[in-house]
Design a protein around this motif. Structure first.
Motif, PDB file in Angstrom:
ATOM      1  N   ASN A   3      39.196   1.977  21.118  1.00  8.38           N
ATOM      2  CA  ASN A   3      38.516   2.852  21.710  1.00  8.38           C
ATOM      3  C   ASN A   3      38.259   4.189  21.147  1.00  8.38           C
ATOM      4  O   ASN A   3      37.938   5.299  21.556  1.00  8.38           O
ATOM      5  CB  ASN A   3      38.886   3.268  23.286  1.00  8.38           C
ATOM      6  CG  ASN A   3      38.585   2.105  24.184  1.00  8.38           C
ATOM      7  OD1 ASN A   3      37.758   1.443  23.966  1.00  8.38           O
ATOM      8  ND2 ASN A   3      39.420   1.996  25.378  1.00  8.38           N
ATOM      9  N   GLU A   4      38.474   4.108  19.717  1.00  6.30           N
ATOM     10  CA  GLU A   4      38.193   5.140  18.927  1.00  6.30           C
ATOM     11  C   GLU A   4      36.981   5.479  18.758  1.00  6.30           C
ATOM     12  O   GLU A   4      36.010   4.858  18.589  1.00  6.30           O
ATOM     13  CB  GLU A   4      38.781   5.086  17.462  1.00  6.30           C
ATOM     14  CG  GLU A   4      40.280   4.880  17.499  1.00  6.30           C
ATOM     15  CD  GLU A   4      41.166   4.555  16.055  1.00  6.30           C
ATOM     16  OE1 GLU A   4      40.394   4.581  15.070  1.00  6.30           O
ATOM     17  OE2 GLU A   4      42.185   4.322  16.060  1.00  6.30           O
ATOM     18  N   SER A   5      36.631   6.975  18.578  1.00  3.00           N
ATOM     19  CA  SER A   5      35.377   7.397  18.426  1.00  3.00           C
ATOM     20  C   SER A   5      34.806   7.179  17.009  1.00  3.00           C
ATOM     21  O   SER A   5      35.495   7.362  16.026  1.00  3.00           O
ATOM     22  CB  SER A   5      35.315   9.163  18.579  1.00  3.00           C
ATOM     23  OG  SER A   5      34.102   9.482  18.287  1.00  3.00           O
ATOM     24  N   GLY A 145      36.716   7.231  24.733  1.00  2.00           N
ATOM     25  CA  GLY A 145      36.712   6.327  26.033  1.00  2.00           C
ATOM     26  C   GLY A 145      36.137   4.937  25.431  1.00  2.00           C
ATOM     27  O   GLY A 145      36.125   4.648  24.211  1.00  2.00           O
ATOM     28  N   SER A 146      35.438   4.270  26.555  1.00  2.00           N
ATOM     29  CA  SER A 146      34.693   3.053  26.211  1.00  2.00           C
ATOM     30  C   SER A 146      33.429   3.517  25.198  1.00  2.00           C
ATOM     31  O   SER A 146      33.118   4.598  25.315  1.00  2.00           O
ATOM     32  CB  SER A 146      34.002   2.470  27.409  1.00  2.00           C
ATOM     33  OG  SER A 146      33.342   3.471  27.990  1.00  2.00           O
ATOM     34  N   LEU A 147      32.714   2.347  24.780  1.00  2.00           N
ATOM     35  CA  LEU A 147      31.849   2.410  23.901  1.00  2.00           C
ATOM     36  C   LEU A 147      30.461   3.175  24.584  1.00  2.00           C
ATOM     37  O   LEU A 147      29.831   3.770  24.022  1.00  2.00           O
ATOM     38  CB  LEU A 147      31.240   1.223  23.252  1.00  2.00           C
ATOM     39  CG  LEU A 147      32.330   0.582  22.190  1.00  2.00           C
ATOM     40  CD1 LEU A 147      31.936  -0.629  21.621  1.00  2.00           C
ATOM     41  CD2 LEU A 147      32.417   1.660  20.898  1.00  2.00           C
ATOM     42  N   GLU A 148      30.302   2.497  25.773  1.00  2.00           N
ATOM     43  CA  GLU A 148      29.326   2.885  26.856  1.00  2.00           C
ATOM     44  C   GLU A 148      29.537   4.664  26.914  1.00  2.00           C
ATOM     45  O   GLU A 148      28.693   5.299  26.935  1.00  2.00           O
ATOM     46  CB  GLU A 148      29.537   2.291  28.084  1.00  2.00           C
ATOM     47  CG  GLU A 148      28.303   2.658  28.984  1.00  2.00           C
ATOM     48  CD  GLU A 148      28.263   2.133  30.376  1.00  2.00           C
ATOM     49  OE1 GLU A 148      27.492   2.482  31.203  1.00  2.00           O
ATOM     50  OE2 GLU A 148      29.295   1.129  30.594  1.00  2.00           O
ATOM     51  N   ASN A 149      30.941   5.261  27.155  1.00  2.00           N
ATOM     52  CA  ASN A 149      30.996   6.517  27.519  1.00  2.00           C
ATOM     53  C   ASN A 149      30.517   7.338  26.332  1.00  2.00           C
ATOM     54  O   ASN A 149      30.076   8.593  26.357  1.00  2.00           O
ATOM     55  CB  ASN A 149      32.293   6.781  27.845  1.00  2.00           C
ATOM     56  CG  ASN A 149      32.528   8.217  28.251  1.00  2.00           C
ATOM     57  OD1 ASN A 149      32.186   8.797  29.015  1.00  2.00           O
ATOM     58  ND2 ASN A 149      33.390   8.804  27.697  1.00  2.00           N
ATOM     59  N   GLN A 150      31.086   6.776  25.090  1.00  2.00           N
ATOM     60  CA  GLN A 150      30.966   7.333  24.010  1.00  2.00           C
ATOM     61  C   GLN A 150      29.380   7.536  23.671  1.00  2.00           C
ATOM     62  O   GLN A 150      29.019   8.689  23.142  1.00  2.00           O
ATOM     63  CB  GLN A 150      31.507   6.443  22.456  1.00  2.00           C
ATOM     64  CG  GLN A 150      33.139   6.682  22.499  1.00  2.00           C
ATOM     65  CD  GLN A 150      33.675   5.996  21.472  1.00  2.00           C
ATOM     66  OE1 GLN A 150      33.065   6.122  20.283  1.00  2.00           O
ATOM     67  NE2 GLN A 150      34.683   5.350  21.625  1.00  2.00           N
ATOM     68  N   GLN A 151      28.573   6.480  23.698  1.00  2.00           N
ATOM     69  CA  GLN A 151      27.217   6.844  23.446  1.00  2.00           C
ATOM     70  C   GLN A 151      26.587   7.717  24.441  1.00  2.00           C
ATOM     71  O   GLN A 151      25.726   8.399  23.919  1.00  2.00           O
ATOM     72  CB  GLN A 151      26.497   5.020  23.822  1.00  2.00           C
ATOM     73  CG  GLN A 151      25.038   5.108  23.361  1.00  2.00           C
ATOM     74  CD  GLN A 151      24.970   5.503  21.924  1.00  2.00           C
ATOM     75  OE1 GLN A 151      25.460   5.070  21.065  1.00  2.00           O
ATOM     76  NE2 GLN A 151      23.864   6.310  21.549  1.00  2.00           N
ATOM     77  N   ARG A 152      26.853   7.633  25.678  1.00  2.00           N
ATOM     78  CA  ARG A 152      26.488   8.705  26.620  1.00  2.00           C
ATOM     79  C   ARG A 152      26.845  10.049  26.120  1.00  2.00           C
ATOM     80  O   ARG A 152      25.874  10.848  26.352  1.00  2.00           O
ATOM     81  CB  ARG A 152      27.113   8.243  27.904  1.00  2.00           C
ATOM     82  CG  ARG A 152      26.360   9.220  28.837  1.00  2.00           C
ATOM     83  CD  ARG A 152      26.746   8.920  30.513  1.00  2.00           C
ATOM     84  NE  ARG A 152      28.319   8.778  30.801  1.00  2.00           N
ATOM     85  CZ  ARG A 152      28.558   7.577  30.948  1.00  2.00           C
ATOM     86  NH1 ARG A 152      28.142   6.470  30.725  1.00  2.00           N
ATOM     87  NH2 ARG A 152      30.071   7.690  31.191  1.00  2.00           N
ATOM     88  N   TRP A 217      21.525  16.872  30.724  1.00  2.00           N
ATOM     89  CA  TRP A 217      22.025  17.126  31.845  1.00  2.00           C
ATOM     90  C   TRP A 217      22.172  15.994  32.784  1.00  2.00           C
ATOM     91  O   TRP A 217      23.081  15.481  33.456  1.00  2.00           O
ATOM     92  CB  TRP A 217      21.424  18.315  32.682  1.00  2.00           C
ATOM     93  CG  TRP A 217      21.886  18.352  34.164  1.00  2.00           C
ATOM     94  CD1 TRP A 217      21.392  17.717  35.333  1.00  2.00           C
ATOM     95  CD2 TRP A 217      22.844  18.957  34.715  1.00  2.00           C
ATOM     96  NE1 TRP A 217      21.944  17.879  36.517  1.00  2.00           N
ATOM     97  CE2 TRP A 217      22.943  18.973  36.138  1.00  2.00           C
ATOM     98  CE3 TRP A 217      24.107  19.769  34.287  1.00  2.00           C
ATOM     99  CZ2 TRP A 217      23.982  19.264  37.055  1.00  2.00           C
ATOM    100  CZ3 TRP A 217      24.837  20.405  34.970  1.00  2.00           C
ATOM    101  CH2 TRP A 217      24.845  20.083  36.347  1.00  2.00           C
ATOM    102  N   HIS A 218      20.988  15.284  32.607  1.00  2.00           N
ATOM    103  CA  HIS A 218      20.752  13.860  33.362  1.00  2.00           C
ATOM    104  C   HIS A 218      21.551  12.628  32.514  1.00  2.00           C
ATOM    105  O   HIS A 218      21.919  11.615  33.270  1.00  2.00           O
ATOM    106  CB  HIS A 218      19.362  13.430  33.453  1.00  2.00           C
ATOM    107  CG  HIS A 218      18.710  14.397  34.308  1.00  2.00           C
ATOM    108  ND1 HIS A 218      19.126  14.503  35.701  1.00  2.00           N
ATOM    109  CD2 HIS A 218      17.431  14.999  34.046  1.00  2.00           C
ATOM    110  CE1 HIS A 218      18.174  15.234  36.227  1.00  2.00           C
ATOM    111  NE2 HIS A 218      17.196  15.707  35.471  1.00  2.00           N
ATOM    112  N   SER A 219      21.905  12.939  31.287  1.00  2.00           N
ATOM    113  CA  SER A 219      22.650  11.984  30.530  1.00  2.00           C
ATOM    114  C   SER A 219      24.099  12.003  30.825  1.00  2.00           C
ATOM    115  O   SER A 219      24.766  11.400  29.994  1.00  2.00           O
ATOM    116  CB  SER A 219      22.289  11.930  29.083  1.00  2.00           C
ATOM    117  OG  SER A 219      22.859  13.213  28.326  1.00  2.00           O
ATOM    118  N   ARG A 220      24.715  12.899  31.621  1.00  2.00           N
ATOM    119  CA  ARG A 220      26.086  13.121  31.684  1.00  2.00           C
ATOM    120  C   ARG A 220      26.827  11.847  32.310  1.00  2.00           C
ATOM    121  O   ARG A 220      26.099  11.217  32.984  1.00  2.00           O
ATOM    122  CB  ARG A 220      26.328  14.058  32.674  1.00  2.00           C
ATOM    123  CG  ARG A 220      26.270  15.605  32.262  1.00  2.00           C
ATOM    124  CD  ARG A 220      26.468  16.622  33.444  1.00  2.00           C
ATOM    125  NE  ARG A 220      25.850  16.329  34.593  1.00  2.00           N
ATOM    126  CZ  ARG A 220      26.205  17.044  35.758  1.00  2.00           C
ATOM    127  NH1 ARG A 220      26.980  17.897  35.666  1.00  2.00           N
ATOM    128  NH2 ARG A 220      25.720  16.687  36.927  1.00  2.00           N
TER     129      ARG A 220
END
Length: 220
Positions: A3-5, A145-152, A217-220
């Protein structure tokens, strides 16, 4: 899967821009503090009654006043913060009441200027406008965190970079529009052309900056 950045090009730019805003905010804070201390020293200074000896026209004009200080010594100094509007109400030989700054008797101002000084709250507002967003941007975390969270997080930081730059540039141009319109030294053609450019471009950039920040703001 780790889960590394992954490398992110937006975060360094975000932190640099945020740090720059924070530094500007600190400069405004320092200027406000210096101005506050100077005002306090004039308010606690010594009142003197003097006579205007000479007036030298210029921008700003120089008004020379002579007076006797509290120790009975004759003094001759220039009045500080002189403007064209104040100078127009003064003539050689007029009696005036001035204030010598505490601990700096060579610095004198008209009593009316000391008593009717403008509010310095604008310095605190400018400090907050630059310092708080600057700290917020400079303290952004690296995606984790997860790849999804990193992308967000990367998407949010991309919007923050673009939105902040657009809004800051647009804000500067809108200030330029206000200064141009209110400057009597600018010809009307310059006001029309340059003022229109600053207004339209500044408004466009500001709106796009706000839109990008809303997306962040909406992409949090």
């Amino acid at each position: 899967m780790k889960n590394e950045s992954k490398p992110n090009n937006h975060l360094p730019a975000l932190r640099v821009f945020g740090g720059s805003l924070a530094i500007i905010g600190l400069i405004f804070a320092a200027a406000w503090l210096v101005n506050r201390q100077e005002t306090s020293r004039f308010l606690n200074g010594t009142l003197v009654e003097g006579t205007i000896e000479r007036i030298h026209e210029g921008d700003p004009p120089i008004v020379v006043v002579s007076f006797v200080d509290g120790d009975g010594r004759s003094q001759t100094w220039n009045l500080e913060n002189m403007t064209q509007s104040i100078r127009s109400s003064l003539n050689v030989g007029d009696k005036v009441v001035a204030v010598q700054m505490l601990d700096s008797p060579s610095r004198i101002r008209l009593l009316a200027q000391v008593e009717n000084r403008p509010s310095d709250s604008g310095g605190l507002v400018a400090t907050a406008v630059f310092l708080l967003p600057g700290l917020f941007l400079a303290l952004q975390k690296r995606p984790y965190g997860s790849l999804e969270n990193q992308q967000r997080m990367k998407t949010r930081q991309r919007h923050l970079v673009g939105g902040s730059l657009f809004l800051f540039t647009g804000f500067i141009l809108l200030i330029g529009f206000y200064a141009t319109i209110n400057d009597p030294n600018f010809p009307w053609l310059v006001k029309l052309l340059f003022g229109a450019f600053c207004l339209l471009t500044g408004g466009f950039l500001s709106l796009n900056g706000l839109r990008a920040l809303l997306q962040a703001w909406h992409s949090r």
